[in-house]
Design a protein around this motif. Sequence first.
Motif, mmCIF file in Angstrom:
data_model
loop_
_atom_site.group_PDB
_atom_site.id
_atom_site.type_symbol
_atom_site.label_atom_id
_atom_site.label_comp_id
_atom_site.label_asym_id
_atom_site.label_seq_id
_atom_site.Cartn_x
_atom_site.Cartn_y
_atom_site.Cartn_z
ATOM 1 N N ARG A 56 52.376 26.559 30.375
ATOM 2 C CA ARG A 56 52.151 27.892 30.936
ATOM 3 C C ARG A 56 50.682 28.277 30.815
ATOM 4 O O ARG A 56 50.088 28.815 31.755
ATOM 5 C CB ARG A 56 53.025 28.918 30.226
ATOM 6 N N THR A 57 50.057 27.957 29.683
ATOM 7 C CA THR A 57 48.645 28.272 29.480
ATOM 8 C C THR A 57 47.770 27.491 30.460
ATOM 9 O O THR A 57 46.858 28.051 31.061
ATOM 10 C CB THR A 57 48.222 27.959 28.031
ATOM 11 N N PHE A 84 48.666 26.285 33.365
ATOM 12 C CA PHE A 84 48.919 26.798 34.714
ATOM 13 C C PHE A 84 48.164 28.098 34.948
ATOM 14 O O PHE A 84 47.534 28.293 35.983
ATOM 15 C CB PHE A 84 50.425 27.005 34.927
ATOM 16 N N MET A 85 48.205 29.010 33.995
ATOM 17 C CA MET A 85 47.533 30.293 34.148
ATOM 18 C C MET A 85 46.008 30.104 34.198
ATOM 19 O O MET A 85 45.318 30.795 34.940
ATOM 20 C CB MET A 85 47.919 31.243 33.012
ATOM 21 N N THR A 86 45.476 29.143 33.425
ATOM 22 C CA THR A 86 44.042 28.865 33.450
ATOM 23 C C THR A 86 43.631 28.327 34.813
ATOM 24 O O THR A 86 42.612 28.744 35.375
ATOM 25 C CB THR A 86 43.670 27.863 32.342
ATOM 26 N N LEU A 137 45.178 28.796 37.647
ATOM 27 C CA LEU A 137 45.337 29.872 38.620
ATOM 28 C C LEU A 137 44.150 30.847 38.551
ATOM 29 O O LEU A 137 43.637 31.274 39.587
ATOM 30 C CB LEU A 137 46.649 30.612 38.357
ATOM 31 N N ALA A 138 43.706 31.164 37.356
ATOM 32 C CA ALA A 138 42.550 32.054 37.201
ATOM 33 C C ALA A 138 41.288 31.405 37.763
ATOM 34 O O ALA A 138 40.492 32.069 38.435
ATOM 35 C CB ALA A 138 42.361 32.411 35.724
#
Length: 118
Positions: free
Chosen positions: A44-45, A47-49, A51-52
């Motif tokens: 999740r971390t 993926f979020m990185t 995406l950002a």
Amino acid sequence: MIQASPRLPKSGNNSRRLFDNSPAKGLWLLNVSPVARNVADMTRTAFMTALAALFLTLPAAAEAACIAEFKAKQDNPLRLQHGEMQVSSCDRSAATEEVRARLAQQGWILLKIVALKG
């Protein structure tokens, strides 16, 4: 000498226990083991990185495109056009060639690039 105690008569309450004191096993169906939880957090971390990073680079990609303001004409009958067109480069010579090619497909002749915006 010690005598064995007499057996107690069986009662009707000799079934299985209604409680279980054994340690609880992990819920493998729900993947809540500590290892699976850590892997899910790391995924999740990551993926979020990613995406950002994508959202931070989008404005830079949008700024790379320019708007070319141009004047063009058509002959027989004479028609003049003043318009804007999005081009891929902010370089004047590259934008001129791109606008000239796109207008020629529609039967227009580029007269002049008035301005490049962006």
